[in-house]
Design a protein around this motif. Structure first.
Motif, short mmCIF file in Angstrom:
data_model
loop_
_atom_site.label_atom_id
_atom_site.label_comp_id
_atom_site.label_asym_id
_atom_site.label_seq_id
_atom_site.Cartn_x
_atom_site.Cartn_y
_atom_site.Cartn_z
N MET A 40 0.83 -1.20 0.00
CA MET A 40 0.00 0.00 0.00
C MET A 40 0.86 1.25 0.00
O MET A 40 0.56 2.23 -0.69
N GLU A 41 1.93 1.23 0.78
CA GLU A 41 2.83 2.39 0.83
C GLU A 41 3.40 2.68 -0.55
O GLU A 41 3.46 3.84 -0.99
N MET A 42 3.78 1.65 -1.27
CA MET A 42 4.35 1.83 -2.61
C MET A 42 3.29 2.29 -3.60
O MET A 42 3.52 3.20 -4.39
N ARG A 43 2.12 1.68 -3.52
CA ARG A 43 1.09 1.98 -4.52
C ARG A 43 0.48 3.36 -4.33
O ARG A 43 0.21 4.07 -5.29
N PHE A 44 0.24 3.75 -3.06
CA PHE A 44 -0.49 4.98 -2.79
C PHE A 44 0.41 6.12 -2.29
O PHE A 44 -0.09 7.20 -1.98
N GLY A 45 1.70 5.87 -2.19
CA GLY A 45 2.60 6.92 -1.75
C GLY A 45 2.40 7.32 -0.31
O GLY A 45 2.63 8.48 0.07
N LYS A 46 1.97 6.38 0.53
CA LYS A 46 1.72 6.66 1.94
C LYS A 46 2.88 6.10 2.77
O LYS A 46 3.65 5.25 2.31
N LYS A 47 2.99 6.55 3.99
CA LYS A 47 3.97 6.02 4.92
C LYS A 47 3.30 5.81 6.27
O LYS A 47 2.86 6.76 6.92
N PHE A 48 3.15 4.56 6.67
CA PHE A 48 2.49 4.24 7.93
C PHE A 48 3.51 4.25 9.07
O PHE A 48 4.60 3.68 8.93
N THR A 49 3.15 4.88 10.17
CA THR A 49 4.02 4.90 11.33
C THR A 49 3.98 3.54 12.02
O THR A 49 3.07 2.73 11.79
N PRO A 50 4.94 3.26 12.90
CA PRO A 50 4.89 2.00 13.65
C PRO A 50 3.58 1.85 14.44
O PRO A 50 3.05 0.74 14.54
N GLU A 51 3.09 2.95 14.97
CA GLU A 51 1.83 2.90 15.73
C GLU A 51 0.65 2.55 14.82
O GLU A 51 -0.23 1.77 15.19
N GLN A 52 0.63 3.13 13.63
CA GLN A 52 -0.43 2.82 12.68
C GLN A 52 -0.35 1.37 12.22
O GLN A 52 -1.37 0.68 12.10
N ARG A 53 0.85 0.90 11.98
CA ARG A 53 1.02 -0.50 11.58
C ARG A 53 0.53 -1.44 12.68
O ARG A 53 -0.08 -2.49 12.38
N GLN A 54 0.78 -1.09 13.92
CA GLN A 54 0.31 -1.91 15.03
C GLN A 54 -1.20 -2.01 15.01
O GLN A 54 -1.77 -3.10 15.22
N VAL A 55 -1.88 -0.89 14.75
CA VAL A 55 -3.34 -0.89 14.70
C VAL A 55 -3.84 -1.74 13.53
O VAL A 55 -4.71 -2.61 13.69
N TYR A 56 -3.29 -1.51 12.35
CA TYR A 56 -3.80 -2.19 11.16
C TYR A 56 -3.48 -3.68 11.12
O TYR A 56 -4.18 -4.44 10.45
N THR A 57 -2.44 -4.11 11.85
CA THR A 57 -2.12 -5.53 11.88
C THR A 57 -2.75 -6.26 13.06
O THR A 57 -2.61 -7.48 13.18
N THR A 58 -3.45 -5.55 13.92
CA THR A 58 -4.12 -6.18 15.08
C THR A 58 -5.60 -5.87 15.11
O THR A 58 -6.45 -6.76 15.15
#
Length: 228
Positions: free
Chosen positions: A159-177
């Motif tokens: 998603m980061e590559m496709r949409f040019g976004k950068k998820f923070t470690p905190e955001q990644r924690q939310v989206y993976t749990t």
């Protein structure tokens, strides 16, 4: 002609992204704000409106006090994505009628905040697409509640590559749990979250829908009120 208020390249996006398992009913950071209770034909949902997005909070509260949402339908429902309501045309809509282009004649300026993300249970403002709405201003009345999915780290990298976004470690924690719809971050204003009644959102998301994603049997907002 007014284009439907929808989500940018949703069907293309989801076709290219990996499927994921159902999210848990866990809430993350709780922000101070105003609580409203939405009674639907499927049950009650309690929403917290964020103080960090005052334009959207105040507009939503104004509509609640005016009774604008009472009797409207959840007119667009996509399982593992979101449930959408707030089209003023839906109150007296006939079966099978296409919905989603109703407005109140004004928009709300975007209020993007990096800490307010499309996690599971997020309350967000729908809007028209970028071609006619380059400032990403929100519909005055249409909103959606995220059901979403749990994502793995590899898919978030895609998603980061496709949409040019950068998820923070905190955001990644939310989206993976907890889960959510991360590819919408920064494109649609998040202005609240479900604090009770995510099971009701899940029930709505599971109803049978037609080819336009409208529930075959109407799912209606009976009333919305501010909780004291």
């Amino acid at each position: 002609m007014m284009k439907k208020i929808s989500f940018l390249a949703f069907f293309l996006t989801t076709a290219l992204l990996l499927s994921a398992q159902t999210a848990t009913n866990q809430n993350v950071k709780m922000n101070k704000g105003t609580l409203v209770e939405m009674t639907t034909t499927q049950g009650k949902i309690t929403l917290r409106l964020y103080d960090e997005t005052p334009l959207h909070r105040d507009n939503f509260l104004k509509l609640v006090k005016q009774g604008t949402y009472d009797g409207l339908l959840f007119h667009r429902v996509i399982k593992d994505f979101m449930v959408q309501a707030g089209d003023p045309k839906s109150r007296d809509a006939k079966p099978g009628q296409s919905l989603g282009d109703g407005t109140l004649g004004y928009t709300i300026p975007a209020e993007f905040r990096p800490e307010l993300i499309h996690k599971r249970g997020a309350l967000c403002a729908a809007r028209q697409g970028d071609q006619v709405n380059p400032k990403k201003e929100s519909s005055a009345s249409q909103f959606y509640i995220v059901q979403g999915q749990v994502w793995d780290a590899k898919t978030l990298d895609m998603m980061e590559m496709r949409f040019g976004k950068k998820f923070t470690p905190e955001q990644r924690q939310v989206y993976t749990t907890v889960g959510g719809t991360p590819h919408l971050d920064g494109d649609y204003t998040v202005f609240g979250e479900v604090v009770e009644g995510m099971d009701v959102v899940n029930k709505i998301a599971s109803v049978q829908c037609d080819r336009m994603d409208r529930p075959v049997e109407d799912v209606r907002i009976i009333s919305v009120k501010v909780k004291k």
